[in-house]
Scaffold this motif. Structure first.
Motif, PDB file in Angstrom:
ATOM      1  N   GLY A  74       0.846  -1.183   0.000  1.00 14.99           N
ATOM      2  CA  GLY A  74       0.000   0.000   0.000  1.00 14.99           C
ATOM      3  C   GLY A  74       0.885   1.237   0.000  1.00 14.99           C
ATOM      4  N   VAL A  75       0.367   2.337   0.511  1.00 16.92           N
ATOM      5  CA  VAL A  75       1.129   3.582   0.506  1.00 16.92           C
ATOM      6  C   VAL A  75       2.426   3.427   1.290  1.00 16.92           C
ATOM      7  CG1 VAL A  75       1.118   6.004   1.201  1.00 16.92           C
ATOM      8  CG2 VAL A  75      -0.935   4.996   0.192  1.00 16.92           C
ATOM      9  N   ALA A  76       2.338   2.873   2.501  1.00 15.77           N
ATOM     10  CA  ALA A  76       3.544   2.703   3.328  1.00 15.77           C
ATOM     11  C   ALA A  76       4.528   1.744   2.676  1.00 15.77           C
ATOM     12  CB  ALA A  76       3.169   2.210   4.720  1.00 15.77           C
ATOM     13  N   GLY A  77       4.011   0.646   2.145  1.00 15.94           N
ATOM     14  CA  GLY A  77       4.879  -0.341   1.529  1.00 15.94           C
ATOM     15  C   GLY A  77       5.594   0.183   0.294  1.00 15.94           C
ATOM     16  N   LEU A  78       4.879   0.920  -0.529  1.00 10.00           N
ATOM     17  CA  LEU A  78       5.501   1.475  -1.738  1.00 10.00           C
ATOM     18  C   LEU A  78       6.582   2.492  -1.391  1.00 10.00           C
ATOM     19  CD1 LEU A  78       2.349   1.881  -4.013  1.00 10.00           C
ATOM     20  CD2 LEU A  78       4.177   0.179  -4.249  1.00 10.00           C
TER      21      LEU A  78
ATOM     22  N   THR B  84      12.382  -6.997  -2.755  1.00  5.29           N
ATOM     23  CA  THR B  84      11.230  -7.765  -3.215  1.00  5.29           C
ATOM     24  C   THR B  84      10.036  -7.343  -2.380  1.00  5.29           C
ATOM     25  OG1 THR B  84      11.830  -9.571  -1.700  1.00  5.29           O
ATOM     26  CG2 THR B  84      12.539  -9.776  -3.986  1.00  5.29           C
ATOM     27  N   ALA B  85       8.838  -7.589  -2.906  1.00  5.42           N
ATOM     28  CA  ALA B  85       7.638  -7.164  -2.182  1.00  5.42           C
ATOM     29  C   ALA B  85       6.481  -8.077  -2.530  1.00  5.42           C
ATOM     30  CB  ALA B  85       7.293  -5.718  -2.523  1.00  5.42           C
ATOM     31  N   THR B  86       5.499  -8.113  -1.620  1.00  8.75           N
ATOM     32  CA  THR B  86       4.316  -8.927  -1.843  1.00  8.75           C
ATOM     33  C   THR B  86       3.075  -8.171  -1.409  1.00  8.75           C
ATOM     34  OG1 THR B  86       3.320 -11.113  -1.493  1.00  8.75           O
ATOM     35  CG2 THR B  86       4.349 -10.061   0.416  1.00  8.75           C
ATOM     36  N   ASP B  87       1.943  -8.525  -1.990  1.00  8.78           N
ATOM     37  CA  ASP B  87       0.654  -7.954  -1.619  1.00  8.78           C
ATOM     38  C   ASP B  87      -0.412  -8.859  -2.205  1.00  8.78           C
ATOM     39  OD1 ASP B  87      -0.318  -4.856  -0.698  1.00  8.78           O
ATOM     40  OD2 ASP B  87      -1.796  -6.028  -1.782  1.00  8.78           O
ATOM     41  N   VAL B  88      -1.601  -8.848  -1.595  1.00 10.03           N
ATOM     42  CA  VAL B  88      -2.680  -9.688  -2.140  1.00 10.03           C
ATOM     43  C   VAL B  88      -3.493  -8.968  -3.199  1.00 10.03           C
ATOM     44  CG1 VAL B  88      -2.885 -11.059  -0.033  1.00 10.03           C
ATOM     45  CG2 VAL B  88      -4.320  -9.019  -0.316  1.00 10.03           C
ATOM     46  N   ARG B  89      -3.227  -7.685  -3.428  1.00 10.56           N
ATOM     47  CA  ARG B  89      -3.966  -6.935  -4.434  1.00 10.56           C
ATOM     48  C   ARG B  89      -3.252  -7.010  -5.787  1.00 10.56           C
ATOM     49  NH1 ARG B  89      -3.425  -1.855  -3.725  1.00 10.56           N
ATOM     50  NH2 ARG B  89      -1.601  -2.154  -2.399  1.00 10.56           N
ATOM     51  N   PRO B  90      -3.955  -7.422  -6.817  1.00  6.69           N
ATOM     52  CA  PRO B  90      -3.299  -7.562  -8.123  1.00  6.69           C
ATOM     53  C   PRO B  90      -2.748  -6.249  -8.669  1.00  6.69           C
ATOM     54  CG  PRO B  90      -5.689  -7.882  -8.296  1.00  6.69           C
ATOM     55  CD  PRO B  90      -5.373  -7.897  -6.852  1.00  6.69           C
ATOM     56  N   ALA B  91      -3.393  -5.135  -8.352  1.00  6.53           N
ATOM     57  CA  ALA B  91      -2.909  -3.843  -8.852  1.00  6.53           C
ATOM     58  C   ALA B  91      -1.536  -3.500  -8.306  1.00  6.53           C
ATOM     59  CB  ALA B  91      -3.903  -2.741  -8.488  1.00  6.53           C
ATOM     60  N   ALA B  92      -1.173  -4.118  -7.187  1.00  8.11           N
ATOM     61  CA  ALA B  92       0.107  -3.802  -6.551  1.00  8.11           C
ATOM     62  C   ALA B  92       1.294  -4.302  -7.362  1.00  8.11           C
ATOM     63  CB  ALA B  92       0.157  -4.408  -5.151  1.00  8.11           C
ATOM     64  N   LYS B  93       1.097  -5.344  -8.163  1.00  4.43           N
ATOM     65  CA  LYS B  93       2.220  -5.922  -8.896  1.00  4.43           C
ATOM     66  C   LYS B  93       2.883  -4.890  -9.801  1.00  4.43           C
ATOM     67  CE  LYS B  93       3.592  -9.647 -12.019  1.00  4.43           C
ATOM     68  NZ  LYS B  93       3.174 -10.853 -12.761  1.00  4.43           N
ATOM     69  N   GLU B  94       2.098  -4.194 -10.579  1.00  6.01           N
ATOM     70  CA  GLU B  94       2.649  -3.199 -11.497  1.00  6.01           C
ATOM     71  C   GLU B  94       3.323  -2.059 -10.727  1.00  6.01           C
ATOM     72  OE1 GLU B  94       1.184  -0.191 -15.097  1.00  6.01           O
ATOM     73  OE2 GLU B  94      -0.173  -1.719 -14.302  1.00  6.01           O
ATOM     74  N   GLN B  95       2.716  -1.658  -9.600  1.00  9.29           N
ATOM     75  CA  GLN B  95       3.283  -0.579  -8.795  1.00  9.29           C
ATOM     76  C   GLN B  95       4.632  -0.981  -8.214  1.00  9.29           C
ATOM     77  OE1 GLN B  95      -0.154  -0.321  -6.224  1.00  9.29           O
ATOM     78  NE2 GLN B  95      -0.831   1.584  -7.160  1.00  9.29           N
ATOM     79  N   VAL B  96       4.710  -2.192  -7.716  1.00 15.83           N
ATOM     80  CA  VAL B  96       5.957  -2.700  -7.136  1.00 15.83           C
ATOM     81  C   VAL B  96       7.051  -2.741  -8.202  1.00 15.83           C
ATOM     82  CG1 VAL B  96       7.070  -4.803  -6.251  1.00 15.83           C
ATOM     83  CG2 VAL B  96       4.920  -3.994  -5.246  1.00 15.83           C
ATOM     84  N   GLU B  97       6.713  -3.297  -9.346  1.00 18.34           N
ATOM     85  CA  GLU B  97       7.714  -3.435 -10.408  1.00 18.34           C
ATOM     86  C   GLU B  97       8.141  -2.082 -10.977  1.00 18.34           C
ATOM     87  OE1 GLU B  97       5.769  -6.188 -13.016  1.00 18.34           O
ATOM     88  OE2 GLU B  97       6.437  -7.951 -11.872  1.00 18.34           O
ATOM     89  N   SER B  98       7.240  -1.102 -10.946  1.00 18.49           N
ATOM     90  CA  SER B  98       7.591   0.231 -11.451  1.00 18.49           C
ATOM     91  C   SER B  98       8.642   0.904 -10.581  1.00 18.49           C
ATOM     92  CB  SER B  98       6.341   1.117 -11.525  1.00 18.49           C
ATOM     93  OG  SER B  98       5.919   1.504 -10.227  1.00 18.49           O
TER      94      SER B  98
END
Length: 377
Positions: A178-182, A196-210
């Motif tokens: 989320g906001v804190a994690g990003l 590396t990072a994980t989240d259960v929300r699919p939208a997070a994948k693109e944000q993490v990789e960006s």
């Protein structure tokens, strides 16, 4: 008659932030508002009384004086019993009330006939972005979590090549994007870690990789639907949690630093890191739990404490992480708060319109009753 806004010292244990900064005093007085600040209000954020006075606020000598005649009370955290007892019925209170958990304060506000708004309930809509206190504070919490991890970690974060040899980059795993994690990902990357990072929300994948981190998750059908309309994570099934736990176990053993940030509104923080995970990590590893205020993501971690396990893993359980960077946290929160309060000021008059979608969503008590459906009962 001008609206009077009062700001009092934060009386909750460990709270260093303040609800109003001198620049926001100037903004309010420019809107025709009278601002009264209790002496000592800004000391935790390195703001002296003189700075408030120079900005146009009246500095009151004590709590009772500060609240006499107040139409609105602005706070970081919910008011204490002594503050509530000094309020007139009809006074408006705006704060991070922690309304789902702090039922006693909510009941006291209702009993006092106070209209209260919880900043944590501000809806995630475009019009309310400038009022999103959860995001502003989470941003700073994510940053500070990495700084705390780096301080507790006995090695460097970036890879460093020297004539005497090479220092390997730290491996940092962020749980919850989320906001804190990003922000934690971005900060760890800036410090040179392999993230590396994980989240259960699919939208997070693109944000993490960006942000240059690798995404780690069980990407099945349940994962693809694991997000609410408001952008929050849903509670996952036991089957999914078991699969994700297995993946986490195989990944976490290789990490130097783990930072957990997962929260579900209205529920205790999900358990992400078990005692077995902790015991599998290398001596000298560090875990920082940003959800410790809400029960914690990490088994065995204690709120407000820094401890080392038998196998040499440092557990960082500092509460109120934004309060560890109080000056900036106060500055951002004050801007959120003033933008919110401005919704209730019409031509210099206090006008609380509970049909406004933002005010309606954030309202907790009004007219002697608890009005927020999620808090009732």
């Amino acid at each position: 008659m001008a609206v009077t806004i009062a700001v009092t010292r934060e009386r909750r244990d460990g709270e260093t932030r303040t609800a109003l900064t001198p620049d926001m005093v100037r903004k309010l007085t420019g809107m025709g508002v009278t601002v009264v600040v209790e002496t000592g209000t800004g000391l935790g954020s390195s703001i002296p009384d003189t700075a408030y006075a120079e900005a146009g606020a009246t500095v009151a000598r004590d709590l009772k004086t500060a609240l006499t005649g107040a139409d609105i009370l602005m706070k970081v955290r919910g008011p204490t019993a002594s503050e509530i007892s000094a309020l007139r019925p009809g006074t408006v209170v705006v704060a991070l009330l922690d309304a789902w958990r702090d039922k006693d304060t909510v009941q006291a506000l209702s009993g006092a006939g106070v209209t209260s708004f919880a900043m944590e309930f501000v809806p995630r809509i475009s019009r309310a972005q400038v009022m999103d206190a959860l995001s502003s504070q989470a941003n700073l919490a994510g940053y500070r979590a990495v700084i705390e991890a780096a301080a507790a970690y006995g090695r460097g974060f970036p890879m460093m090549m020297t004539a005497a040899g090479t220092v390997a980059a730290a491996k940092v795993f962020i749980m919850g994007a989320g906001v804190a994690g990003l922000q934690a990902i971005a900060t760890a990357r800036r410090l040179g870690a392999v993230v590396t990072a994980t989240d259960v929300r699919p939208a997070a994948k693109e944000q993490v990789e960006s942000l240059g981190a690798k995404f780690v998750a069980v990407e099945d059908e349940e994962f693809k639907a694991a997000e609410t309309a408001g952008g929050y994570a849903k509670a996952m099934s036991d089957e999914y949690q078991a699969k994700q736990a297995a993946l986490t176990a195989s990944h976490i053993v290789k990490q130097d630093v783990v930072i957990t940030t997962a929260l579900i509104p209205g529920r205790p923080a999900p358990r992400l890191v078990t005692a077995a995970h902790v015991s599998s990590m290398k001596p000298g590893s560090v875990i920082v739990d940003l959800a410790v205020d809400n029960g914690g993501n990490v088994e065995g971690i204690k709120a407000g404490e820094l401890a080392t396990t038998a196998n040499g893993v440092t557990l960082v359980g500092w509460t109120n992480m934004p309060g560890r960077i109080a000056s900036d946290a106060s500055s951002l929160y004050a801007r959120n708060l003033v933008a919110f309060v401005a919704l209730m000021l019409k031509d210099g008059i206090l006008a609380v319109d509970l049909d406004d979608e933002i005010l309606k969503a954030a309202a907790v008590t009004h007219g002697g009753a608890i009005v927020h459906e999620g808090v009732k009962g």
